[in-house]
Design a protein around this motif. Sequence first.
Motif, PDB file in Angstrom:
ATOM      1  N   TRP A  31       0.903  -1.065  -0.008  1.00 54.86           N
ATOM      2  CA  TRP A  31       0.008   0.103  -0.189  1.00 54.86           C
ATOM      3  C   TRP A  31       0.817   1.274  -0.116  1.00 54.86           C
ATOM      4  O   TRP A  31       0.442   2.168  -0.480  1.00 54.86           O
ATOM      5  CB  TRP A  31      -0.990   0.035   1.105  1.00 54.86           C
ATOM      6  CG  TRP A  31      -2.010   1.160   1.456  1.00 54.86           C
ATOM      7  CD1 TRP A  31      -2.231   1.998   2.197  1.00 54.86           C
ATOM      8  CD2 TRP A  31      -3.081   1.432   0.194  1.00 54.86           C
ATOM      9  NE1 TRP A  31      -3.208   2.875   1.755  1.00 54.86           N
ATOM     10  CE2 TRP A  31      -3.590   2.582   0.433  1.00 54.86           C
ATOM     11  CE3 TRP A  31      -2.967   0.685  -1.121  1.00 54.86           C
ATOM     12  CZ2 TRP A  31      -4.553   3.178  -0.131  1.00 54.86           C
ATOM     13  CZ3 TRP A  31      -3.969   1.452  -1.984  1.00 54.86           C
ATOM     14  CH2 TRP A  31      -4.764   2.717  -1.492  1.00 54.86           C
ATOM     15  N   GLN A  32       2.020   1.328   0.420  1.00 48.41           N
ATOM     16  CA  GLN A  32       2.815   2.258   0.623  1.00 48.41           C
ATOM     17  C   GLN A  32       3.489   2.621  -0.632  1.00 48.41           C
ATOM     18  O   GLN A  32       3.723   3.830  -1.256  1.00 48.41           O
ATOM     19  CB  GLN A  32       4.038   2.081   1.754  1.00 48.41           C
ATOM     20  CG  GLN A  32       4.916   3.249   1.717  1.00 48.41           C
ATOM     21  CD  GLN A  32       4.511   4.452   2.289  1.00 48.41           C
ATOM     22  OE1 GLN A  32       3.378   4.323   3.130  1.00 48.41           O
ATOM     23  NE2 GLN A  32       4.748   5.738   1.757  1.00 48.41           N
ATOM     24  N   GLY A  33       3.669   1.486  -1.586  1.00 52.35           N
ATOM     25  CA  GLY A  33       4.113   1.691  -2.844  1.00 52.35           C
ATOM     26  C   GLY A  33       3.074   2.358  -3.752  1.00 52.35           C
ATOM     27  O   GLY A  33       3.303   3.192  -4.663  1.00 52.35           O
ATOM     28  N   VAL A  34       1.867   2.108  -3.488  1.00 51.59           N
ATOM     29  CA  VAL A  34       0.685   2.745  -4.204  1.00 51.59           C
ATOM     30  C   VAL A  34       0.585   4.088  -3.918  1.00 51.59           C
ATOM     31  O   VAL A  34       0.392   5.049  -4.876  1.00 51.59           O
ATOM     32  CB  VAL A  34      -0.816   2.173  -3.862  1.00 51.59           C
ATOM     33  CG1 VAL A  34      -1.821   2.830  -4.501  1.00 51.59           C
ATOM     34  CG2 VAL A  34      -0.841   0.524  -4.458  1.00 51.59           C
ATOM     35  N   GLU A  62       3.313   6.011  -2.763  1.00 53.65           N
ATOM     36  CA  GLU A  62       4.492   6.678  -3.359  1.00 53.65           C
ATOM     37  C   GLU A  62       4.083   6.759  -4.969  1.00 53.65           C
ATOM     38  O   GLU A  62       4.752   7.830  -5.531  1.00 53.65           O
ATOM     39  CB  GLU A  62       5.779   5.756  -3.100  1.00 53.65           C
ATOM     40  CG  GLU A  62       5.932   5.705  -1.578  1.00 53.65           C
ATOM     41  CD  GLU A  62       7.256   4.781  -1.183  1.00 53.65           C
ATOM     42  OE1 GLU A  62       7.508   4.306  -2.230  1.00 53.65           O
ATOM     43  OE2 GLU A  62       7.754   4.886  -0.073  1.00 53.65           O
ATOM     44  N   THR A  63       3.541   5.871  -5.597  1.00 49.94           N
ATOM     45  CA  THR A  63       3.271   5.952  -7.060  1.00 49.94           C
ATOM     46  C   THR A  63       2.620   7.418  -7.360  1.00 49.94           C
ATOM     47  O   THR A  63       2.804   7.867  -8.357  1.00 49.94           O
ATOM     48  CB  THR A  63       2.690   4.792  -7.503  1.00 49.94           C
ATOM     49  OG1 THR A  63       3.569   3.572  -7.574  1.00 49.94           O
ATOM     50  CG2 THR A  63       2.519   4.840  -9.026  1.00 49.94           C
ATOM     51  N   THR A  64       1.482   7.353  -6.589  1.00 47.91           N
ATOM     52  CA  THR A  64       0.711   8.466  -6.810  1.00 47.91           C
ATOM     53  C   THR A  64       1.223   9.809  -6.309  1.00 47.91           C
ATOM     54  O   THR A  64       1.067  10.785  -7.222  1.00 47.91           O
ATOM     55  CB  THR A  64      -0.806   8.239  -5.801  1.00 47.91           C
ATOM     56  OG1 THR A  64      -1.313   7.163  -6.096  1.00 47.91           O
ATOM     57  CG2 THR A  64      -1.742   9.559  -6.079  1.00 47.91           C
ATOM     58  N   HIS A  65       2.298   9.721  -5.381  1.00 44.09           N
ATOM     59  CA  HIS A  65       2.949  10.989  -5.033  1.00 44.09           C
ATOM     60  C   HIS A  65       3.899  11.449  -6.337  1.00 44.09           C
ATOM     61  O   HIS A  65       4.099  12.498  -6.632  1.00 44.09           O
ATOM     62  CB  HIS A  65       3.788  10.667  -3.610  1.00 44.09           C
ATOM     63  CG  HIS A  65       4.537  12.016  -3.289  1.00 44.09           C
ATOM     64  ND1 HIS A  65       5.648  11.879  -2.410  1.00 44.09           N
ATOM     65  CD2 HIS A  65       4.293  13.362  -3.461  1.00 44.09           C
ATOM     66  CE1 HIS A  65       5.908  13.025  -2.035  1.00 44.09           C
ATOM     67  NE2 HIS A  65       5.136  13.835  -2.499  1.00 44.09           N
ATOM     68  N   ARG A  66       4.646  10.346  -6.948  1.00 48.86           N
ATOM     69  CA  ARG A  66       5.432  10.657  -7.954  1.00 48.86           C
ATOM     70  C   ARG A  66       4.537  11.217  -9.275  1.00 48.86           C
ATOM     71  O   ARG A  66       5.114  12.023  -9.943  1.00 48.86           O
ATOM     72  CB  ARG A  66       5.972   9.650  -8.496  1.00 48.86           C
ATOM     73  CG  ARG A  66       7.067   9.651  -9.690  1.00 48.86           C
ATOM     74  CD  ARG A  66       7.462   8.034  -9.984  1.00 48.86           C
ATOM     75  NE  ARG A  66       6.762   7.219 -10.068  1.00 48.86           N
ATOM     76  CZ  ARG A  66       5.799   7.027 -11.391  1.00 48.86           C
ATOM     77  NH1 ARG A  66       5.884   7.921 -12.305  1.00 48.86           N
ATOM     78  NH2 ARG A  66       4.771   6.034 -11.450  1.00 48.86           N
ATOM     79  N   GLN A  67       3.375  10.886  -9.218  1.00 48.97           N
ATOM     80  CA  GLN A  67       2.617  11.381 -10.494  1.00 48.97           C
ATOM     81  C   GLN A  67       2.225  12.715 -10.132  1.00 48.97           C
ATOM     82  O   GLN A  67       2.351  13.705 -11.061  1.00 48.97           O
ATOM     83  CB  GLN A  67       1.397  10.423 -10.657  1.00 48.97           C
ATOM     84  CG  GLN A  67       1.527   9.119 -11.077  1.00 48.97           C
ATOM     85  CD  GLN A  67       0.237   8.020 -10.995  1.00 48.97           C
ATOM     86  OE1 GLN A  67      -0.770   8.821 -10.122  1.00 48.97           O
ATOM     87  NE2 GLN A  67       0.276   6.891 -11.555  1.00 48.97           N
ATOM     88  N   ASP A 100       5.417  14.919 -10.844  1.00 50.36           N
ATOM     89  CA  ASP A 100       5.663  15.160 -12.066  1.00 50.36           C
ATOM     90  C   ASP A 100       4.850  16.203 -12.780  1.00 50.36           C
ATOM     91  O   ASP A 100       5.193  16.937 -13.641  1.00 50.36           O
ATOM     92  CB  ASP A 100       5.526  13.829 -12.771  1.00 50.36           C
ATOM     93  CG  ASP A 100       6.647  12.660 -12.257  1.00 50.36           C
ATOM     94  OD1 ASP A 100       7.508  13.286 -11.968  1.00 50.36           O
ATOM     95  OD2 ASP A 100       6.421  11.676 -12.706  1.00 50.36           O
TER      96      ASP A 100
END
Length: 343
Positions: free
Chosen positions: A239-242, A244-249, A252
């Motif tokens: 869930w932390q990876g999900v 972090e992916t949203t944070h990266r988006q 960007d």
Amino acid sequence: MPGSIGVQMGNQLRWVNMSDEWKASAVGESDDKSWKLLEKTLLAGVQEQRRSRRWGIFFKSLTFIYLFAALALFAPLLDLQEGVKGGASHTALIEVRGMIADKEMASADNIVGSLRAAFEDSKTKGVILRINSPGGSPVQSGYIYDEIRRLRAEYPAIKLYAVITDLGASGAYYIASAADQIYADKASLVGSIGVTAAGFGFVGVMEKLGVDRRVYTAGEHKAFLDPFQPPRDDEARFWQGVLETTHRQFIDSVKQGRGDRLKSAEHPELFSGLVWSGEQALQLGLIDALGNASYVAREVIGEKELVDFTVKESPFDRFAKRLGASVAEDLVMWMGFQGPSLR
């Protein structure tokens, strides 16, 4: 005459002696008749009150239905009156207020519809997106961000300016970063470039109460966000990876919108979720200048007349929303799981 009663017989009145027992019987019958009469009177009063109450409810319901129908009939006319725009050139104003989420006033459908109407109006000289929002759904924010960039490319002569009032945080700043320029007050709160997902855990409470949680699923991780079960390390990492992916988006998109104006190289905490005042945000490159909507319309766009293109709730919608507020849905979301939120 004591112990006797007068009885009419033909044209003569005769006195007849009464025994004590017969006298008691006569008095009892008289009392019984009195109570029956009183009972009938009371019942008649209660029945009358019930009839009055029923008629009162009927007329109140009739009035309620009449008002409801009137709102339904006249709401479109009111919306048409609100949609009448000025005859000369103007600065289009669109409000982004409150939580950015589906079914809210600041939903992607409402904001995108307002943006399209503003850009397509031949008299629009510039567009101001006035923001006062803590953020919300990354999906809804992303929809609005993408539409702003599309409209800017389609109508290059019309500039769009984001003006942050009290708060332009997280998903609200995500939207603002798509604008040509961002303005704010020196005391506005700006930034909060981060992602959060919140919920509650009730495992300890259930153990104290002696309650067992029984969940049947097809799929090993199907219930991994169940608040009534203890979290697992592997699921927490997933869930932390999900997030972090949203944070990266999010990062960007902000970089794409703001470009070299951001001072992220000197301030790596810019994307940490912190929030700054408008004065600090100016130094960090999060905004371009200090100012309000009237200032931007008058001094930057050059057209002081503001025409509001914000989608408004009709009186019928407001009335219906008050009647059917989805309290249960919100309660379930907060007790169990709330999806990723740009806040």
